[in-house]
Scaffold this motif. Structure first.
Motif, short mmCIF file in Angstrom:
data_model
loop_
_atom_site.label_atom_id
_atom_site.label_comp_id
_atom_site.label_asym_id
_atom_site.label_seq_id
_atom_site.Cartn_x
_atom_site.Cartn_y
_atom_site.Cartn_z
N LEU A 18 -2.54 -62.39 -14.80
CA LEU A 18 -3.42 -61.41 -15.46
C LEU A 18 -4.21 -62.09 -16.57
CD1 LEU A 18 -4.06 -58.33 -15.56
CD2 LEU A 18 -2.43 -58.22 -17.43
N GLN A 19 -3.47 -62.87 -17.36
CA GLN A 19 -4.10 -63.57 -18.47
C GLN A 19 -5.17 -64.53 -17.95
OE1 GLN A 19 -3.44 -63.18 -21.73
NE2 GLN A 19 -5.03 -64.66 -22.23
N ALA A 20 -4.83 -65.23 -16.87
CA ALA A 20 -5.78 -66.19 -16.30
C ALA A 20 -7.03 -65.47 -15.83
CB ALA A 20 -5.13 -66.94 -15.13
N TRP A 21 -6.83 -64.28 -15.25
CA TRP A 21 -7.99 -63.53 -14.75
C TRP A 21 -8.87 -63.10 -15.93
CZ3 TRP A 21 -9.22 -58.12 -14.89
CH2 TRP A 21 -10.29 -57.77 -14.08
N LEU A 22 -8.23 -62.59 -16.96
CA LEU A 22 -9.02 -62.16 -18.13
C LEU A 22 -9.75 -63.36 -18.74
CD1 LEU A 22 -6.57 -59.66 -19.83
CD2 LEU A 22 -8.66 -59.16 -18.58
N GLY A 44 -23.14 -64.06 -10.27
CA GLY A 44 -22.87 -65.45 -10.67
C GLY A 44 -21.64 -65.53 -11.54
N ARG A 45 -21.50 -64.55 -12.45
CA ARG A 45 -20.33 -64.53 -13.33
C ARG A 45 -19.07 -64.36 -12.51
NH1 ARG A 45 -22.03 -62.53 -18.66
NH2 ARG A 45 -24.29 -62.52 -18.59
N GLU A 46 -19.15 -63.43 -11.55
CA GLU A 46 -17.94 -63.18 -10.78
C GLU A 46 -17.57 -64.39 -9.94
OE1 GLU A 46 -19.00 -59.35 -9.28
OE2 GLU A 46 -18.54 -58.61 -11.30
N ARG A 47 -18.62 -65.06 -9.43
CA ARG A 47 -18.32 -66.25 -8.64
C ARG A 47 -17.65 -67.32 -9.51
NH1 ARG A 47 -23.46 -68.13 -5.65
NH2 ARG A 47 -23.68 -65.90 -5.40
N LEU A 48 -18.20 -67.52 -10.70
CA LEU A 48 -17.62 -68.51 -11.61
C LEU A 48 -16.21 -68.12 -12.01
CD1 LEU A 48 -17.91 -71.00 -13.36
CD2 LEU A 48 -18.97 -69.61 -15.13
N ALA A 49 -16.02 -66.82 -12.32
CA ALA A 49 -14.70 -66.35 -12.72
C ALA A 49 -13.71 -66.56 -11.58
CB ALA A 49 -14.76 -64.87 -13.09
N GLU A 84 -13.87 -68.80 -9.27
CA GLU A 84 -13.62 -70.24 -9.16
C GLU A 84 -12.58 -70.68 -10.19
OE1 GLU A 84 -17.01 -73.13 -9.37
OE2 GLU A 84 -17.75 -71.71 -7.87
N LEU A 85 -12.81 -70.24 -11.44
CA LEU A 85 -11.88 -70.61 -12.51
C LEU A 85 -10.49 -70.07 -12.21
CD1 LEU A 85 -14.14 -69.84 -15.59
CD2 LEU A 85 -13.41 -72.07 -14.78
N LEU A 86 -10.48 -68.82 -11.73
CA LEU A 86 -9.19 -68.19 -11.45
C LEU A 86 -8.47 -68.94 -10.34
CD1 LEU A 86 -7.33 -65.87 -12.12
CD2 LEU A 86 -8.44 -64.54 -10.35
N ARG A 87 -9.24 -69.35 -9.33
CA ARG A 87 -8.62 -70.06 -8.22
C ARG A 87 -7.93 -71.33 -8.72
NH1 ARG A 87 -12.39 -68.40 -4.74
NH2 ARG A 87 -13.87 -70.03 -5.28
N ALA A 88 -8.64 -72.06 -9.57
CA ALA A 88 -8.07 -73.30 -10.10
C ALA A 88 -6.79 -72.99 -10.88
CB ALA A 88 -9.08 -74.00 -10.99
N ASN A 89 -6.86 -71.94 -11.72
CA ASN A 89 -5.70 -71.58 -12.53
C ASN A 89 -4.56 -71.09 -11.67
OD1 ASN A 89 -5.90 -72.15 -15.17
ND2 ASN A 89 -7.15 -70.37 -15.65
N ILE A 119 -0.74 -72.14 -11.51
CA ILE A 119 0.36 -71.22 -11.79
C ILE A 119 1.32 -71.17 -10.60
CG2 ILE A 119 0.93 -68.78 -12.10
CD1 ILE A 119 -1.64 -68.56 -13.76
N LEU A 120 0.77 -71.12 -9.40
CA LEU A 120 1.62 -71.06 -8.21
C LEU A 120 2.46 -72.33 -8.09
CD1 LEU A 120 -0.57 -69.34 -5.50
CD2 LEU A 120 1.36 -68.44 -6.78
#
Lengths: 359, 457
Positions: B28-32, B156-161, B163-168, B172-173
């Motif tokens: 959740l934190q990573a998503w935010l 664009g924001r959602e795509r970047l978010a 991408e960042l979330l995927r990396a995080n 985490i996994l």
């Protein structure tokens, strides 16, 4: 030959007054699928007919209606009745872009749409499907006396040097009255500040101002004008080919290229057939029809040979400046910007006609 | 096999559940965070675009004038081909130019140099990110305020978010997987000594009672010590049993040897009178042996911890009178005065009548055997008590506890089995009765007292 020319000029004139014309292709019920398709376009029947026929041959079950409208009529009519047409075709790029930007377009999710060059589409909602250079048309008289101008610089030099001799013999778009003329003016002013020298030179030569390419072509054919500046190449080509006194010049320093745009409205009554038509339009088959049977210029990257963008790029690659399909087009539509540009244009044009030397 | 309750599973559950919750929180934190980062990056574009537009705002023809720079809109469009909206409003909130009438700054009439406002707005069916810049003209005379409002779609924001979330998320996994593996290994390792203990117990010879001796962690070492204490107790019990068996066989062997010697002696003689004497002596010895056997049997039974007989209701007065009646004849023959003193009223207790009879019999028999001249069986109320008092030699206080052990007896006694008091003690324990040995009246003789608990109802 002359008869054909007159018929053609009539078409162009008719197109220029934006009368509503209809082309109907009733469904042949052997296919079993009884669907319909309504296309609204700012594209003269002479150009669109081969396309519609080819599509109708492929899908005889679709009752096809085409309405030819002026670009502004098309725009207004869509905003008033957004559920009337399935596909909108227009040469007025800024207006069409604005419709898509405001979310009126439905995305096309086919493999063809994916393969379409990114620079010739916006998202998957707006597709450019033609490639039409903006050209100069010159008469034999001019070429014989002063040589053939091959670029904007040549034209400027010609106008400055022989302003008196060419007085009243030059014709171009009136940017105040013609949307296309305004679009070209704003694009050219962004390309180079020397454009204003050209406007001043045109003013000095007392250039005639026309509303449409058709008007300019008829004046050139009749011999009233010796040089026409900023004509739509796709319309000029047929006339020039039919008239040995005329020659078409694609400037070799820069040549604007305008592209017609197609979109599917969100409220299209027949979205499935609309999808099929748009897919056909940007598919290899439709593009081949455009290349071979119209003067519009096919954009499809796989097509080469006469009547294609690839052929034009080969001969004039460096000089071609397609109007970019981006939010810059929105700036074109800004009221204040339009007023500012037209005011400047008028000022420069008047400066020339008053015979003041350029600063 | 159903594993209803297992330490392994308990540990796993209570460690994994918090870990899972923690992981969820981290996601959740990573998503935010990803959203915030993407917004921050793209909000710069809103800032730059509004600035580029604001620079082109002028005062011309007595009104605000804008020469819209196309680059500002291109900037907003980004690679994601966002939809772009812009508008210029004057100080009184009137629309000057633009391609959409965007909502204004809700912060009210703050001064023109206020910071930029970024926010998400709903625009028709779209969600837009809006930037509002308040500025003013820096002309010679004009200080007109104006507001630039721009907005673009969030793709664009959602795509970047994303991408960042995927990396995080991958990070985490990965951490979660590692944590789970480590957890499983740790639990397995922690529970290994338990398995070792189980194996050590299972591998033992069932007859050995030697203490367990294997190194264990503290928690299990306590268990091991407890087990060892239990084993030590069992060792003592077994030693007692072995001694009892040894004593018992010894006790049986002596009279049997006497029996066979007497018979041999009689056989060497010819007179029938001698035979008769021998036979009588043999009968007497036989009686004693059988009595000894009976006593051993009842003592064994009484010592069996699994033995829980069904108790009945017994009246102590009846019991005392009956015992006196039974033993009166033999005592009278030996010139012993056997008497009974009963309390008034019934003295009912929980008990087994035959056992209590035997206890009384044993006590009377003992007293008689150790040379008492006078024996009194007495009952007392509250608490119900049964007493046997004699005027014999008594037992010194230091030896009284010893006398309760089987096969201990007064040194000068040859007849007794040494089991009498031990049996009384066993019966007392079976009944939950306090047994005490005291001096008799005037410090002579022995007073044996069985003190019952107050009977319920």
């Amino acid at each position: 030959m002359i008869r054909l020319l007159i018929v053609m000029l009539c078409w162009l004139l008719v197109a220029s007054v934006h009368a509503e014309e209809r082309l109907d292709y009733p469904a042949r019920s052997d296919g079993g699928e009884a669907t319909a398709l309504v296309v609204h376009g700012a594209l003269d029947p002479i150009h669109v007919r081969p396309l519609l026929e080819a599509f109708h041959r492929r899908h005889p079950g679709i009752a096809l209606t085409y309405r030819n409208l002026g670009t502004l009529t098309l725009h207004r009519r869509f905003l008033e009745h957004p559920e009337e047409a399935d596909v909108l075709l227009s040469s007025a790029m800024p207006w069409h872009y604005r419709l898509a930007n405001d979310g009126h377009a439905r995305p096309l999710d086919t493999a063809t749409a994916d393969a379409w060059p990114a620079r010739a589409r916006w998202r998957r909602e707006l597709f450019a499907f033609t490639f039409e250079p903006v050209v100069m048309v010159v008469r034999r008289e001019l070429v014989e006396r002063y040589g053939r101008p091959e670029s904007h610089a040549d034209l400027l030099a010609l106008l400055e040097r022989h302003a008196d001799a060419l007085r009243g013999r030059v014709v171009t778009y009136d940017p105040a009255r013609s949307g296309a003329g305004y679009t070209y003016a704003i694009a050219e002013s962004r390309l180079s500040p020397r454009y204003w020298d050209l406007v001043a030179a045109l003013g000095e030569a007392d250039a005639a101002l026309a509303d449409t390419t058709g008007e300019m072509l008829s004046g050139l054919s009749e011999g009233r004008y010796w040089v026409g500046y900023n004509l739509l190449g796709s319309y000029a080509r047929a006339v020039v080919e039919a008239d040995p006194a005329l020659a078409m010049v694609i400037p070799d320093d820069y040549a604007l290229v305008t592209r017609r745009l197609a979109l599917m409205p969100r409220g299209a009554p027949h979205p499935e057939t609309a999808r099929r038509f748009l897919d056909f339009l940007i598919g290899e088959a439709g593009q081949r029809v455009i290349a071979e049977r119209t003067a519009l210029g096919a954009l499809h990257p796989a097509l080469t040979g006469p009547g294609t963008a690839n052929a034009l790029r080969e001969s004039h690659g460096e000089a071609l400046r397609p109007l970019s399909l981006g939010p810059g087009l929105l700036a074109t539509l800004d009221d204040l910007k339009r007023q500012a540009l037209l005011a400047r244009w008028r000022r420069e044009f008047a400066r020339g006609s008053e015979g003041l030397p350029p600063p | 096999m159903i594993r209803r309750d297992s330490l392994y599973r308990r540990l796993l559950t209570w460690l994994l559940l918090p870990l899972l919750a923690l992981g969820g929180l981290m996601v959740l934190q990573a998503w935010l965070d990803a959203r915030r980062t993407a917004d921050r990056a793209h909000d710069r574009l809103l800032e730059a675009a509004t600035l580029a537009i604001a620079e082109q705002v002028q005062w011309q023809d007595d009104r605000l004038w804008l020469d819209l720079p196309p680059a500002a809109l291109e900037m907003l469009a980004t690679d994601a081909e966002e939809r772009v909206f812009y508008a210029l409003y004057d100080a009184r909130g009137r629309f000057v130019t633009g391609n959409a009438e965007l909502p204004g700054d809700p912060r009210g009439g703050a001064p023109g140099d206020a910071a930029l406002l970024y926010r998400d707005i709903d625009w028709g069916e779209m969600t837009l990110r809006q930037g509002v810049r308040r500025s003013r003209l820096e002309d010679w005379q004009q200080r007109e305020r104006f507001e630039i409002r721009v907005a673009h779609t969030r793709e664009g924001r959602e795509r970047l978010a994303a991408e960042l979330l995927r990396a995080n998320l991958a990070y985490i996994l990965g951490m979660a997987a590692l944590a789970v593996v480590v957890l499983l290994l740790a639990i397995r390792g922690a529970l290994a000594p338990l398995t070792r203990l189980r194996r050590a117990i299972r591998a033992r010879d069932p007859r050995t009672l030697a203490p367990l001796d294997l190194p264990l962690p503290r928690e299990l070492a306590e268990l091991r010590e407890t087990l060892n204490e239990l084993l030590a107790r069992m060792r003592r019990v077994r030693a007692n049993q072995e001694r009892f068996i040894g004593d018992a066989s010894h006790q049986l062997r002596t009279p049997l040897a006497g029996l066979s010697a007497r018979a041999e002696l009689a056989l060497r003689q010819d007179e029938p009178e001698r035979w008769r004497e021998a036979l009588e002596a043999i009968r007497a010895t036989g009686t004693r042996i059988s009595r000894l056997a009976v006593q051993l049997l009842s003592l064994t039974r009484l010592n069996n911890p699994e033995y829980h007989p069904e108790m009945g209701r017994v009246d102590l007065n009846d019991l005392a009178r009956e015992a006196v009646r039974t033993h009166w004849a033999s005592c009278h023959r030996d010139g012993i005065d056997l008497g009974v003193e009963t309390a008034a009223g019934a003295l009912t207790v929980e008990g087994l009548d035959w056992q209590l009879e035997e206890a009384l019999g044993n006590l009377i028999d003992n007293a008689r055997r150790y040379g008492a001249r006078r024996i009194t069986v007495r009952t007392r109320p509250s608490p119900p008590t049964l007493e046997v008092e004699d005027d014999g030699p008594g037992i010194p206080a230091s030896r009284r506890l010893l006398m309760l052990r089987p096969f201990h007896r007064g040194s000068d006694d040859q007849e007794g089995s040494g089991l009498g008091l031990a049996i009384v003690d066993g019966i007392a324990r079976t009944h939950g009765v306090r047994l005490s040995l005291d001096d008799g009246v005037d410090g002579r003789g022995l007073l044996v007292r069985l003190r019952f608990q107050e009977a319920a109802s």
